[in-house]
Design a protein around this motif. Structure first.
Motif, short mmCIF file in Angstrom:
data_model
loop_
_atom_site.label_atom_id
_atom_site.label_comp_id
_atom_site.label_asym_id
_atom_site.label_seq_id
_atom_site.Cartn_x
_atom_site.Cartn_y
_atom_site.Cartn_z
N ARG A 112 -66.68 80.79 14.99
CA ARG A 112 -67.96 80.10 15.16
C ARG A 112 -69.11 81.03 14.79
N ALA A 156 -69.51 81.05 11.19
CA ALA A 156 -70.18 79.84 10.72
C ALA A 156 -71.68 79.94 10.94
N ILE A 157 -72.07 80.52 12.08
CA ILE A 157 -73.50 80.66 12.37
C ILE A 157 -74.15 81.60 11.34
N ASP A 191 -80.00 78.29 5.89
CA ASP A 191 -81.27 77.79 6.43
C ASP A 191 -81.46 78.32 7.85
N MET A 221 -83.34 76.11 10.54
CA MET A 221 -82.54 75.02 11.09
C MET A 221 -81.59 75.54 12.17
N ALA A 267 -82.10 78.00 14.19
CA ALA A 267 -82.91 78.19 15.40
C ALA A 267 -83.22 76.84 16.03
N GLY A 268 -83.47 75.82 15.19
CA GLY A 268 -83.80 74.49 15.68
C GLY A 268 -82.65 73.83 16.43
N LEU A 269 -81.44 74.40 16.29
CA LEU A 269 -80.29 73.86 17.00
C LEU A 269 -80.02 74.65 18.29
N GLY A 270 -80.92 75.58 18.60
CA GLY A 270 -80.78 76.27 19.89
C GLY A 270 -80.05 77.60 19.82
N ILE A 271 -79.93 78.15 18.60
CA ILE A 271 -79.23 79.43 18.48
C ILE A 271 -80.25 80.53 18.22
N ILE A 273 -90.79 71.39 17.99
CA ILE A 273 -89.58 72.22 18.00
C ILE A 273 -89.93 73.71 17.90
N ALA A 315 -85.11 74.19 21.75
CA ALA A 315 -83.93 73.36 21.52
C ALA A 315 -83.01 73.41 22.73
N ARG A 316 -82.87 74.60 23.31
CA ARG A 316 -81.99 74.75 24.48
C ARG A 316 -82.52 74.00 25.69
N ILE A 322 -83.91 69.54 23.44
CA ILE A 322 -84.46 68.75 22.33
C ILE A 322 -83.53 68.86 21.12
N LEU A 356 -82.77 68.05 17.12
CA LEU A 356 -83.60 67.86 15.94
C LEU A 356 -82.79 67.31 14.76
N PRO A 392 -83.95 66.91 11.15
CA PRO A 392 -85.17 67.22 10.40
C PRO A 392 -85.31 66.38 9.14
N GLY A 431 -81.34 68.90 6.54
CA GLY A 431 -81.03 70.26 6.96
C GLY A 431 -79.55 70.53 7.20
N THR A 469 -69.44 72.06 15.02
CA THR A 469 -69.01 72.99 16.08
C THR A 469 -70.00 74.14 16.26
N MET A 470 -70.68 74.54 15.17
CA MET A 470 -71.62 75.66 15.36
C MET A 470 -72.78 75.25 16.26
N ALA A 471 -73.08 73.95 16.29
CA ALA A 471 -74.21 73.48 17.08
C ALA A 471 -73.79 73.09 18.49
N ALA A 472 -72.48 72.92 18.71
CA ALA A 472 -72.00 72.33 19.96
C ALA A 472 -72.46 73.10 21.18
N ARG A 473 -72.91 72.36 22.15
CA ARG A 473 -73.40 72.98 23.39
C ARG A 473 -73.29 71.94 24.48
N ARG A 477 -74.76 66.18 14.42
CA ARG A 477 -74.96 67.59 14.76
C ARG A 477 -75.99 67.73 15.89
N ALA A 478 -77.07 66.96 15.79
CA ALA A 478 -78.08 67.00 16.84
C ALA A 478 -77.48 66.51 18.16
N THR A 518 -75.53 68.96 20.42
CA THR A 518 -76.23 69.87 21.32
C THR A 518 -76.53 69.18 22.66
#
Lengths: 327, 231
Positions: free
Chosen positions: A203, A206-207, A214, A217, A219-223, B48, B74-75, B78, B80, B82, B86, B98-102, B144-145, B148
């Protein structure tokens, strides 16, 4: 969709060598491999192995540099300095601890930690300021490190003894070859394998790749991409330090090794394509072999040969062998 | 739950948002309409944290988010989607998810559930982001959004550049999310799509809100159409 006549017009307007750019990357690798095989068959297997050992060092250096470029858009001219620091630290550690293996562990860690601190303290400030500021700052840092090294270790040529376990030569059937250099080749392959696994199968990998695509983007996903970038930077520096450690027993330690190495690794990064590990691996082999054979066959032109390789690649694939064209 | 008060934002020296005030309540779907350049996307980017406001405040669930970095915002819950989607082109569909999963406070979205809801993404899970069609990319951006597990979704022009049939599908997804009670702030040029889904809407012009009301009241107001929406 373009009509056949439009394609024809386009082809007519472009210089002939643009056709080379449409040759798939796989074909390039095959051509490279073929060149190696021919050279080996020409009766110089030792030089092929020498070239590969050098290639693996270049790969360790370029791997960090290319990801830092690709992900952070950060021009780091101090990368060669991390390599030099790794080498000199290992020199002292081997003297003090008498253990090459311990040094191989500690020196990269120390270099990585230093890089993390440097990033947090000064480098992060210029991340958004464009390449010129980054180049000036990191070039200044490189000069400082070069002077510090000369001040601490002196200006004479130093060497790190080959560890006892790897002294002597190994028979390979077709030739005998120094064990230590085989070890360097093996380390390059092992580290390459680990990096490949990390980048494509985890993972965090992938990040990092997403960060190359990008950053905003991500950061916009909370990372926390800033933290990820700092860790990647430290990791890249540690790899450069590691390359310095294992280079010690087979190249010599001397002032200027930082900038020589920097130039080679920049060429590898450009030839391979910014931000691609695969590209760096293939380009390192290409440049390492071209340089080694250049020095053997046409010593007067050896430096020119690797620049010729770079020019040829850039003419045909402006974003490098594996690079993606920037939108 | 989301409240913007008098938000001013700049691109360099140009003043783009000129005192935007709006709110999205719990379980509410809110539209943000207006012509190109009215400041809709900048509003999303301010929320954001990509373009932090120079003045005014953004409060979400009682927490002041003004000036916080994007990953913290985002945490806070929220999600996003875009403009331009994106999607990460060098990640597979699966990796994009999976990289976004939370495990947020949202509605328990997992990879399995995402593939169940968007079967097309399941079929294409090993394909890379740049191998997808526009519609698939849009679904991926939405999924993906959702991964999260957000408590509010920001969507910036989800129908942009898509074929009418795909737009209908996106519309169905939005309606479904609204049914589930996921609050939504939707920027849309496609008036019909937006009016179908939102409970309330704001019309923006020149960086400020010029109308607030229900879809019905907007439809009743012809001058508004002509002046600010160009229909």
């Amino acid at each position: 969709m373009s009509s056949p006549s439009a394609t024809g017009e386009l082809a007519a307007r472009q210089p002939w060598w643009h056709a080379l750019g449409r040759v798939p990357v796989v074909a390039w690798i095959l051509v490279g491999t073929a060149a190696v095989v021919v050279a080996a068959a020409a009766g110089n297997p030792i030089q092929v192995l020498n070239g590969l050992a050098f290639s693996m060092l270049l790969f360790l250096l370029a791997a960090g540099l290319t990801i830092i470029f690709g992900m952070m858009d950060f021009m780091n001219l101090a990368h060669g300095s991390f390599y030099m620091l790794g080498a000199y630290l290992a020199f002292t550690l081997v003297e003090q601890t008498k253990s090459f293996w311990l040094s191989m562990l500690i020196a990269p860690l120390a270099v990585g930690t230093l890089a993390y601190a440097l990033d947090a303290a000064v480098l992060r400030r210029v991340h958004r300021r464009g390449h010129l500021d980054q180049v000036l700052l990191t070039f200044g840092l490189a000069l400082i490190v070069a002077d510090l090294v000369r001040w601490i270790w002196g200006g004479s040529i130093l060497g790190v003894p080959v560890p006892d376990e790897l002294r002597g030569a190994q028979s390979l059937g077709f030739t005998i070859y120094p064990k230590y250099r085989l070890f360097v080749i093996a380390m390059g392959l092992v580290v390459g394998g680990v990096l490949w696994y990390g980048q494509t199968r985890t993972r965090i990998g992938a990040i990092v790749r997403a960060g190359v695509d990008d950053k905003e983007m991500v950061a916009g996903l909370g990372i926390n991409i800033t933290r990820v970038s700092s860790l990647v930077f430290a990791g890249g520096a540690a790899l450069a330090g590691f390359a310095g450690v294992i280079a010690g027993p087979f190249l010599s330690l001397q002032p200027g090794m930082d900038f020589d190495t920097l130039i080679y690794s920049l060429i590898v990064v450009v030839v391979g394509g910014l931000g691609t590990l695969r590209g760096s691996f293939v380009a390192a082999i290409l440049v390492g072999l071209a340089d080694t054979f250049g020095k053997v066959l046409v010593p007067e032109f050896s430096l020119m040969i690797i620049f010729a390789v770079m020019a040829l690649v850039l003419l045909t694939r402006p974003s490098g062998l594996f690079g993606r064209a920037h939108a | 739950m989301l409240e913007l008060s008098d938000v001013h934002a700049y691109y360099g020296e140009s003043h783009i948002l000129n005192g935007v005030t709006l709110r999205v309540g719990a379980g509410e779907a809110v539209g943000l309409l207006g012509r190109n350049g009215a400041g809709k996307t900048t509003t999303i980017k301010s929320i954001i944290g990509f373009i932090p406001p120079r003045r005014g405040s953004i409060v979400f669930n009682g927490k002041n988010l003004t000036g916080r970095p994007p990953h913290e915002i985002a945490r806070g819950g929220i999600g996003l989607v875009p403009q331009g989607r994106g999607v990460f082109r060098s990640l597979t569909v699966r990796e994009n998810l999976t990289m976004a999963a939370r495990a947020g406070k949202g509605n328990g979205w997992t990879l399995d559930r995402a593939f169940q809801r968007f079967p097309r993404l399941g079929e294409r899970q090993k394909n890379y982001g740049d191998q997808l069609s526009g519609g698939e990319q849009q679904m991926l951006a939405v999924a993906r959004a959702l991964m999260t597990n957000p408590t509010l979704l920001l969507m910036d022009e989800p129908s942009e550049g898509l074929a009418p049939m795909v737009v209908r599908e996106i519309g169905a997804i939005l309606a479904e999310l609204k049914q589930e009670g996921v609050p939504l702030l939707l920027v849309e040029q496609n008036l019909l799509l937006a009016l179908d889904i939102v409970d309330r809407l704001y019309v923006m012009n020149k960086g400020t809100v010029v109308f607030e009301g229900t879809p019905r009241s907007l439809l009743a107001n012809e001058t508004l159409h002509r002046q600010y929406l160009g229909v």
